[in-house]
Design a protein around this motif. Structure first.
Motif, PDB file in Angstrom:
ATOM      1  N   LYS A  41      55.242  49.333  48.843  1.00  0.00           N
ATOM      2  CA  LYS A  41      54.772  48.558  49.994  1.00  0.00           C
ATOM      3  C   LYS A  41      53.324  48.158  49.732  1.00  0.00           C
ATOM      4  CE  LYS A  41      54.205  48.902  55.005  1.00  0.00           C
ATOM      5  NZ  LYS A  41      55.123  47.889  55.448  1.00  0.00           N
ATOM      6  N   ALA A  42      53.049  46.864  49.787  1.00  0.00           N
ATOM      7  CA  ALA A  42      51.684  46.365  49.611  1.00  0.00           C
ATOM      8  C   ALA A  42      51.294  45.574  50.850  1.00  0.00           C
ATOM      9  CB  ALA A  42      51.585  45.498  48.368  1.00  0.00           C
ATOM     10  N   GLU A  43      50.079  45.796  51.313  1.00  0.00           N
ATOM     11  CA  GLU A  43      49.569  45.107  52.509  1.00  0.00           C
ATOM     12  C   GLU A  43      48.162  44.598  52.212  1.00  0.00           C
ATOM     13  OE1 GLU A  43      51.012  47.699  56.181  1.00  0.00           O
ATOM     14  OE2 GLU A  43      50.095  48.926  54.596  1.00  0.00           O
ATOM     15  N   TYR A  44      47.937  43.320  52.495  1.00  0.00           N
ATOM     16  CA  TYR A  44      46.623  42.708  52.317  1.00  0.00           C
ATOM     17  C   TYR A  44      46.233  42.034  53.636  1.00  0.00           C
ATOM     18  CZ  TYR A  44      48.624  42.576  47.545  1.00  0.00           C
ATOM     19  OH  TYR A  44      49.255  42.863  46.357  1.00  0.00           O
ATOM     20  N   SER A  45      44.984  42.164  54.039  1.00  0.00           N
ATOM     21  CA  SER A  45      44.517  41.438  55.217  1.00  0.00           C
ATOM     22  C   SER A  45      43.065  41.016  55.026  1.00  0.00           C
ATOM     23  CB  SER A  45      44.673  42.272  56.495  1.00  0.00           C
ATOM     24  OG  SER A  45      43.757  43.336  56.519  1.00  0.00           O
ATOM     25  N   VAL A  46      42.779  39.794  55.466  1.00  0.00           N
ATOM     26  CA  VAL A  46      41.435  39.236  55.383  1.00  0.00           C
ATOM     27  C   VAL A  46      41.090  38.695  56.764  1.00  0.00           C
ATOM     28  CG1 VAL A  46      39.957  37.477  54.310  1.00  0.00           C
ATOM     29  CG2 VAL A  46      41.746  38.607  52.954  1.00  0.00           C
ATOM     30  N   SER A  47      40.001  39.208  57.335  1.00  0.00           N
ATOM     31  CA  SER A  47      39.515  38.729  58.628  1.00  0.00           C
ATOM     32  C   SER A  47      38.021  38.444  58.482  1.00  0.00           C
ATOM     33  CB  SER A  47      39.752  39.792  59.707  1.00  0.00           C
ATOM     34  OG  SER A  47      39.242  39.357  60.947  1.00  0.00           O
ATOM     35  N   LEU A  48      37.642  37.171  58.680  1.00  0.00           N
ATOM     36  CA  LEU A  48      36.257  36.745  58.498  1.00  0.00           C
ATOM     37  C   LEU A  48      35.763  35.988  59.722  1.00  0.00           C
ATOM     38  CD1 LEU A  48      36.660  35.301  54.876  1.00  0.00           C
ATOM     39  CD2 LEU A  48      35.776  37.556  55.497  1.00  0.00           C
ATOM     40  N   SER A  49      34.472  36.023  59.935  1.00  0.00           N
ATOM     41  CA  SER A  49      33.894  35.261  61.049  1.00  0.00           C
ATOM     42  C   SER A  49      33.959  33.764  60.734  1.00  0.00           C
ATOM     43  CB  SER A  49      32.452  35.699  61.297  1.00  0.00           C
ATOM     44  OG  SER A  49      31.664  35.474  60.140  1.00  0.00           O
ATOM     45  N   GLU A  50      33.783  32.978  61.759  1.00  0.00           N
ATOM     46  CA  GLU A  50      33.922  31.521  61.650  1.00  0.00           C
ATOM     47  C   GLU A  50      32.946  30.910  60.643  1.00  0.00           C
ATOM     48  OE1 GLU A  50      33.108  27.698  64.498  1.00  0.00           O
ATOM     49  OE2 GLU A  50      33.966  29.468  65.455  1.00  0.00           O
ATOM     50  N   ASP A  51      31.754  31.475  60.539  1.00  0.00           N
ATOM     51  CA  ASP A  51      30.761  30.899  59.615  1.00  0.00           C
ATOM     52  C   ASP A  51      31.188  31.011  58.155  1.00  0.00           C
ATOM     53  OD1 ASP A  51      29.031  29.908  61.543  1.00  0.00           O
ATOM     54  OD2 ASP A  51      27.906  31.785  61.687  1.00  0.00           O
ATOM     55  N   TRP A  52      31.951  32.011  57.803  1.00  0.00           N
ATOM     56  CA  TRP A  52      32.495  32.066  56.441  1.00  0.00           C
ATOM     57  C   TRP A  52      33.347  30.820  56.169  1.00  0.00           C
ATOM     58  CZ3 TRP A  52      30.758  34.767  52.622  1.00  0.00           C
ATOM     59  CH2 TRP A  52      30.237  36.057  52.804  1.00  0.00           C
ATOM     60  N   TYR A  53      34.245  30.509  57.090  1.00  0.00           N
ATOM     61  CA  TYR A  53      35.155  29.371  56.892  1.00  0.00           C
ATOM     62  C   TYR A  53      34.428  28.029  56.992  1.00  0.00           C
ATOM     63  CZ  TYR A  53      38.839  32.859  57.406  1.00  0.00           C
ATOM     64  OH  TYR A  53      39.649  33.962  57.236  1.00  0.00           O
ATOM     65  N   ARG A  54      33.346  27.960  57.759  1.00  0.00           N
ATOM     66  CA  ARG A  54      32.592  26.706  57.897  1.00  0.00           C
ATOM     67  C   ARG A  54      31.845  26.339  56.621  1.00  0.00           C
ATOM     68  NH1 ARG A  54      28.627  27.238  62.531  1.00  0.00           N
ATOM     69  NH2 ARG A  54      27.966  25.206  61.776  1.00  0.00           N
ATOM     70  N   PHE A  55      31.274  27.346  55.951  1.00  0.00           N
ATOM     71  CA  PHE A  55      30.398  27.075  54.822  1.00  0.00           C
ATOM     72  C   PHE A  55      30.995  27.390  53.445  1.00  0.00           C
ATOM     73  CE2 PHE A  55      27.641  27.564  58.485  1.00  0.00           C
ATOM     74  CZ  PHE A  55      26.837  26.440  58.388  1.00  0.00           C
ATOM     75  N   PHE A  56      32.129  28.098  53.427  1.00  0.00           N
ATOM     76  CA  PHE A  56      32.701  28.524  52.153  1.00  0.00           C
ATOM     77  C   PHE A  56      34.197  28.241  52.091  1.00  0.00           C
ATOM     78  CE2 PHE A  56      28.987  31.204  52.797  1.00  0.00           C
ATOM     79  CZ  PHE A  56      28.371  31.183  51.558  1.00  0.00           C
ATOM     80  N   ASP A  57      34.669  27.952  50.892  1.00  0.00           N
ATOM     81  CA  ASP A  57      36.097  27.956  50.609  1.00  0.00           C
ATOM     82  C   ASP A  57      36.434  29.402  50.262  1.00  0.00           C
ATOM     83  OD1 ASP A  57      36.659  25.208  50.921  1.00  0.00           O
ATOM     84  OD2 ASP A  57      35.905  24.794  48.888  1.00  0.00           O
ATOM     85  N   ILE A  58      37.381  29.981  50.988  1.00  0.00           N
ATOM     86  CA  ILE A  58      37.758  31.388  50.789  1.00  0.00           C
ATOM     87  C   ILE A  58      39.020  31.406  49.935  1.00  0.00           C
ATOM     88  CG2 ILE A  58      38.316  33.582  51.880  1.00  0.00           C
ATOM     89  CD1 ILE A  58      35.468  32.473  52.516  1.00  0.00           C
ATOM     90  N   GLU A  59      38.869  31.898  48.719  1.00  0.00           N
ATOM     91  CA  GLU A  59      39.966  31.942  47.760  1.00  0.00           C
ATOM     92  C   GLU A  59      40.462  33.384  47.623  1.00  0.00           C
ATOM     93  OE1 GLU A  59      39.792  29.483  43.989  1.00  0.00           O
ATOM     94  OE2 GLU A  59      39.635  31.525  43.180  1.00  0.00           O
TER      95      GLU A  59
END
Length: 176
Positions: free
Chosen positions: A45-63
């Motif tokens: 069983k593998a689980e991945y989760s990414v939770s970021l504030s809005e400013d991460w998504y505004r200024f960066f491409d999250i790969e």
């Protein structure tokens, strides 16, 4: 020795041999199969989760580069993301990865003077081995997480958006 004594000794000897044969023939060890109880790994069983504030998504491409059922994949996030998979242990990969990288956007918005920018992150990765009885293996698996909050001034943000940032670099190579 008299004939009578010899006859008694012979009968007694034959009686003792008959008892030994009888007792050894009654043993049940050879007739019953041994019961071996195993509790082997059946599922990963593998689980991945990414939770970021809005400013991460505004200024960066999250790969995100991660191990899936079909191999290693790379996706670009525009919002928070969760991924869970269950695969048979026999189909498990040689390595699990989950890498989260923030790359400055080519078309990022202008940074406002005297503003504050919130860079909050909560990233979790877990790989577990599940045994036949449904419990988790204490010998198979690994986890990693990264949580934090940072507030940047407009001057700090101007410098921060000029580079790439590794938010998570997770690798787990299970022993076979």
């Amino acid at each position: 020795m008299t004939r009578k004594s010899l006859l008694k000794a012979t009968v007694l000897c034959l009686a003792m041999m008959a008892c030994c044969v009888t007792f050894s023939a009654c043993s049940s060890d050879e007739n019953e199969p041994e019961t071996i109880i195993t509790n082997e790994l059946t599922t990963i069983k593998a689980e991945y989760s990414v939770s970021l504030s809005e400013d991460w998504y505004r200024f960066f491409d999250i790969e995100v580069t991660y191990t899936s059922e079909t191999g290693v994949k790379t996706i670009l996030l525009t919002e928070d993301w969760n991924f869970d998979m269950n695969i048979p242990y026999t189909a498990g990969p040689d390595e699990f990865v989950c890498q989260v990288t923030a790359k400055p956007k080519a078309d990022m918005p202008a940074i406002e003077e005297n503003a504050s920018y919130l860079l909050e992150e909560n990233i979790q990765v877990r790989v577990n081995g599940i045994l036949e009885d449904g419990t988790m293996s204490s010998e198979y698996g690994y986890s990693g997480n990264r949580s934090g909050t940072e507030t940047k001034s407009s001057e700090g943000m101007k410098k921060y958006v000029t580079g790439e940032h590794s938010l998570m670099k997770f690798t787990y190579t299970p022993e076979k």
